[in-house]
Design a protein around this motif. Structure first.
Motif, PDB file in Angstrom:
ATOM      1  N   TYR A   1      -6.862  17.601 -19.671  1.00 46.43           N
ATOM      2  CA  TYR A   1      -7.791  16.676 -20.174  1.00 46.43           C
ATOM      3  C   TYR A   1      -9.102  16.813 -19.782  1.00 46.43           C
ATOM      4  O   TYR A   1      -9.899  17.190 -20.781  1.00 46.43           O
ATOM      5  CB  TYR A   1      -7.298  15.342 -19.815  1.00 46.43           C
TER       6      TYR A   1
ATOM      7  N   GLN B   1      -2.487  14.821 -27.011  1.00 48.10           N
ATOM      8  CA  GLN B   1      -2.321  13.973 -25.681  1.00 48.10           C
ATOM      9  C   GLN B   1      -0.986  14.291 -25.095  1.00 48.10           C
ATOM     10  O   GLN B   1       0.097  14.280 -25.652  1.00 48.10           O
ATOM     11  CB  GLN B   1      -2.594  12.630 -25.531  1.00 48.10           C
TER      12      GLN B   1
ATOM     13  N   VAL C   1      -6.944   8.883 -19.911  1.00 43.06           N
ATOM     14  CA  VAL C   1      -7.372   9.124 -21.106  1.00 43.06           C
ATOM     15  C   VAL C   1      -8.396   8.252 -21.577  1.00 43.06           C
ATOM     16  O   VAL C   1      -7.956   7.057 -22.125  1.00 43.06           O
ATOM     17  CB  VAL C   1      -6.489   9.876 -22.296  1.00 43.06           C
TER      18      VAL C   1
END
Length: 451
Positions: A94, A78, A63
């Motif tokens: 994501y 997340q 990320v």
């Protein structure tokens, strides 16, 4: 898109993959307006094609920092930082949410077919630096248009340009004619229809990188379930050497574990290894099975299927009218090439780099992500995220931040140039893990990854 609606000249980002979307997030955070052009109809389209493959990087390494901040502001959470996602999970958890947050800053179904200076071809000097860049685009319905850009970040990757089976960098004689038996991606053997294609067959896997190791582990599992399946592993290098990686010394544990699993499969007898084999031609025998012939006259016979996992190369065709400084060997930016050349350097200790190493004679044109590596292997998402952070800072006029490198990459635990792995150990450059020639004078501040 705010930029287009208000006549703001955008920074065009080519490709809505992990690095392209990270670039867009960095630009937004810098107050610059990105326009991401993606020829497919979804974000992460290339990643989605290897949806079944599990990454050896954790979520914490997948990320991008600016993307995380943008997503968290929109309420995103997340996934567990120490988990290892598949390609499908990377997209769904994501990349797709990030694309939704970026909204109409992304145009899907827009294929970039050319890049130039307005009113200037590659040869013309006069007035060149005062003119903006123009991005030539073909839409899904075949229309063409031209977009004015203040800068271009080419993060289109290399997925659509796999290297061929042929050992000279060109397709082997007969390779095209055998296309019905040759694949250039890691097969999804969890899919019953795909597994049927390979089960009980003689399968050749050609390649020595992580994709090849992933395929070998999967095929070894298939051979355990169906012992009539034969797996032959073709290596161009003369010895297996360190192809299995650093094992427990790898600072990415899952990457080290992959090599250990592949090594165990070979030692268990599931995989027959053929070294020093550079394919020159592909023919068919009287039973319609493939025969691979090497440049030295050796043969691998009675082959049902071939899986070529020999890496990728950049598509530079639409960049012909801008002035790029590319290394003659790797087709990577000349400032980056000494840091990643696999002929002399494969330790995994890629030296920190940013806009300084990625710059070209054409101002404000950058290759980023996999494409910046040219033909060099072992690219990590972390590398691309730091590249675009540095590029965005430079485009925003923050040169100090652009030249301050903020990344420490995990080492593989392997040292040795892959280009000489088939030479005797005494002839190899034992110092490849030292600073490559030409980069001793780099002034870099390694501060660790931004959070």
């Amino acid at each position: 898109m705010k930029g287009a609606g208000m006549n703001v000249v955008p920074v065009v980002v080519v490709g809505a993959g992990p690095v392209g979307l990270a670039a867009a997030a960095e630009l937004v955070e810098r107050g610059l307006e990105p326009l991401v052009l993606e020829r497919d109809e979804r974000a992460g389209a290339a990643v989605a094609q290897w949806h079944h493959v599990r990454l050896f990087s954790r979520w914490s390494e997948l990320v991008a920092p600016a993307a995380r901040r943008l997503l968290e502001a929109a309420g995103w959470e997340q996934p567990r930082a120490d988990a290892y996602p598949t390609g499908a999970e990377w997209v769904e958890s994501y990349l797709a949410p990030l694309a939704r947050v970026l909204g109409d800053r992304i145009r899907f179904g827009a294929e970039v077919v050319g890049l130039a200076r307005r009113g200037r071809d590659r040869v013309v000097d006069a007035g060149r630096e005062s003119e903006p860049l123009t991005v030539h685009v073909r839409t899904g319905d075949g229309r063409q248009e031209r977009i004015t850009a203040r800068g271009v970040i080419d993060a289109s990757g290399t997925w659509t340009s796999p290297n061929p089976l042929g050992g000279e960098g060109l397709p082997a004689i007969g390779e095209a004619e055998a296309a019905d038996r040759i694949a250039y991606r890691v097969p999804d053997l969890t899919d019953p229809a795909t597994a049927v294609r390979y089960a009980g067959r003689h399968v050749v896997v050609a390649g020595s990188g992580h994709s090849a190791l992933t395929a070998l582990v999967a095929f070894a599992g298939l051979a355990e379930r169906d012992p009539s399946t034969r797996i032959t592993w073709l290596l161009r290098r003369g010895v297996v050497g360190a192809v299995f990686g650093g094992g427990e010394a790898d600072q990415l544990p899952a990457r080290g574990a992959l090599g250990l699993r592949a090594k165990a499969a070979v030692e268990a007898g599931h995989i027959h290894v053929v070294t020093g084999f550079r394919t020159e031609s592909v023919t068919r025998d009287e039973n319609d099975l493939l025969v691979l012939l090497s440049s030295e006259g050796r043969q691998v016979e009675a082959v049902d299927e071939v899986v070529v996992l020999a890496g990728f190369r950049p598509d530079l065709s639409w960049l012909s009218e801008v002035r790029l400084a590319l290394d003659a060997t790797l087709q990577a930016p000349v400032g980056l090439a000494p840091l990643i050349d696999p002929n002399v350097h494969s330790c995994g200790t890629v030296y920190p780099h940013g806009v300084k190493e990625l710059a070209h004679p054409e101002p404000n044109v950058f290759l980023a992500g996999m494409k910046s590596y040219g033909r060099a292997p072992t690219f990590l998402a972390l590398t691309g995220y730091e590249q675009v952070r540095s590029i965005a800072a430079a485009l925003a006029g923050d040169r100090e931040s652009a030249e301050r490198v903020e990344l420490v990459l995990p080492e593989t635990g392997v040292c040795g140039g892959s280009g000489v792995f088939d030479e005797p150990a005494a002839n190899r450059n034992s110092g490849c893990c030292g600073t490559p020639a030409g980069v001793q004078d780099l002034t870099l501040s390694v501060q660790g990854q931004r959070s």
